[in-house]
Design a protein around this motif. Sequence first.
Motif, PDB file in Angstrom:
ATOM      1  N   THR A   1      28.197  17.635  49.889  1.00  0.00           N
ATOM      2  CA  THR A   1      28.548  16.699  50.991  1.00  0.00           C
ATOM      3  C   THR A   1      29.727  16.862  51.802  1.00  0.00           C
ATOM      4  O   THR A   1      29.616  16.727  53.195  1.00  0.00           O
TER       5      THR A   1
ATOM      6  N   ILE B   1      34.515   9.808  50.261  1.00  0.00           N
ATOM      7  CA  ILE B   1      33.554  10.781  49.382  1.00  0.00           C
ATOM      8  C   ILE B   1      33.970  10.997  48.073  1.00  0.00           C
ATOM      9  O   ILE B   1      33.521  11.023  47.008  1.00  0.00           O
TER      10      ILE B   1
ATOM     11  N   THR C   1      30.105   4.121  51.505  1.00  0.00           N
ATOM     12  CA  THR C   1      30.949   5.183  52.100  1.00  0.00           C
ATOM     13  C   THR C   1      31.251   4.696  53.524  1.00  0.00           C
ATOM     14  O   THR C   1      32.458   5.131  54.037  1.00  0.00           O
TER      15      THR C   1
ATOM     16  N   LEU D   1      37.057   9.241  55.410  1.00  0.00           N
ATOM     17  CA  LEU D   1      35.865   9.603  55.091  1.00  0.00           C
ATOM     18  C   LEU D   1      36.007  10.514  54.146  1.00  0.00           C
ATOM     19  O   LEU D   1      35.049  10.537  52.950  1.00  0.00           O
TER      20      LEU D   1
ATOM     21  N   THR E   1      34.755   3.685  55.233  1.00  0.00           N
ATOM     22  CA  THR E   1      35.174   4.816  56.142  1.00  0.00           C
ATOM     23  C   THR E   1      35.596   3.864  57.261  1.00  0.00           C
ATOM     24  O   THR E   1      36.729   4.295  57.940  1.00  0.00           O
TER      25      THR E   1
ATOM     26  N   LYS F   1      29.120  16.281  45.689  1.00  0.00           N
ATOM     27  CA  LYS F   1      30.185  15.841  46.442  1.00  0.00           C
ATOM     28  C   LYS F   1      30.728  17.070  47.220  1.00  0.00           C
ATOM     29  O   LYS F   1      30.959  16.881  48.328  1.00  0.00           O
TER      30      LYS F   1
ATOM     31  N   LEU G   1      26.287   9.030  59.979  1.00  0.00           N
ATOM     32  CA  LEU G   1      26.915   9.385  58.636  1.00  0.00           C
ATOM     33  C   LEU G   1      25.834   9.466  57.486  1.00  0.00           C
ATOM     34  O   LEU G   1      26.091  10.147  56.720  1.00  0.00           O
ATOM     35  N   GLU G   2      25.041   8.321  57.583  1.00  0.00           N
ATOM     36  CA  GLU G   2      23.996   8.210  56.574  1.00  0.00           C
ATOM     37  C   GLU G   2      22.941   9.146  56.679  1.00  0.00           C
ATOM     38  O   GLU G   2      22.150   9.322  55.621  1.00  0.00           O
TER      39      GLU G   2
ATOM     40  N   ILE H   1      25.962  10.432  51.452  1.00  0.00           N
ATOM     41  CA  ILE H   1      26.749   9.458  52.181  1.00  0.00           C
ATOM     42  C   ILE H   1      25.802   8.194  52.330  1.00  0.00           C
ATOM     43  O   ILE H   1      24.819   8.316  52.862  1.00  0.00           O
TER      44      ILE H   1
ATOM     45  N   LEU I   1      29.816  17.812  55.731  1.00  0.00           N
ATOM     46  CA  LEU I   1      30.682  16.944  56.762  1.00  0.00           C
ATOM     47  C   LEU I   1      31.672  17.742  57.559  1.00  0.00           C
ATOM     48  O   LEU I   1      31.565  17.688  58.837  1.00  0.00           O
TER      49      LEU I   1
ATOM     50  N   GLN J   1      33.773   8.176  45.397  1.00  0.00           N
ATOM     51  CA  GLN J   1      32.505   7.526  45.230  1.00  0.00           C
ATOM     52  C   GLN J   1      32.164   7.373  43.617  1.00  0.00           C
ATOM     53  O   GLN J   1      32.468   8.520  43.061  1.00  0.00           O
TER      54      GLN J   1
END
Length: 300
Positions: free
Chosen positions: A192, A134, A233, A130, A237, A189, A223-224, A229, A196, A137
Amino acid sequence: MNQLLSCSIPLTATFRAGDILAFHGRDPQAVSERITANTLQKGMVWRGQAACLSVFFQPEQAEVQLLIDGAADDGDSQAAFDAMAYRMLGLTQDIEVFEAQYRDHPLLGALISQQAGLRVPLTATPFEALTWAITGQQISVGAAVSIRRRLILAADIRHSGGLFCSPEASQIAGLSEQTLRQAGFSLSKAQTLATLVELVEQKQLPLDAWVQKLPVEEARAALEAIRGIGPWTVNYTMLRGFGWLDGSLHGDVAVRKALQMLLGQTEKINEKDAKIWLEEFSPFRALVGAHLWSSLSKLA
């Protein structure tokens, strides 16, 4: 006192060890993975301790060892280690079913014939996958490798054997937003990744539990829901972290480029058309994506 876990894994004569070595050998500076002709050494965190994973490929067999700096045996370490080793080598993937079903496909059949036995190499942990997704991306693989390296160095977890360890959530939690930005993460990022890490630390994202049995829709929704994300992604993952083979990688630029070449088209293929084309191959859409990736590597 160091702890050593080990296992021997039988392999078929056609097992593609080179795919595993190539995946883990992307960083030319080799700060956390060291690759030779038939060996992988990887720094990782095992249940809070710095560890070095070694995979020695032999004819029709892999010898796998995990040398942990300190005691980390809580009763199920051997079983968890065995499962991780099998998963990382792609041995939980039903590629035989896939190849039997599509070897005569008018387009994909040629790729399967040329790349028989292709499995998707996995990361050591879902969190590593994961984090990599990220990081990668909308940038090149080379740029992502560089940022990943700087993140690993910033976390500064080093095994006694010398390799730096890919950090888990608890180690990244100690890094400031400024440190993440200095490692090369954009502001979005970095935010994010911070979100996470917080969710993993609070047990709201039970990634390790999902390894036992991936609840695909539950995991996707969780996750979304994290800002930054999206579907690519998540699907990447689930492929690299869990070995789930049905995530559609139509959002991947390299997959679309390879598909364009496979179809012999002069115009670029958009995400919508790539998604429609991949739907035929469910529940193996991500494995098809891996075959498309591999077809590009032969042209490099």
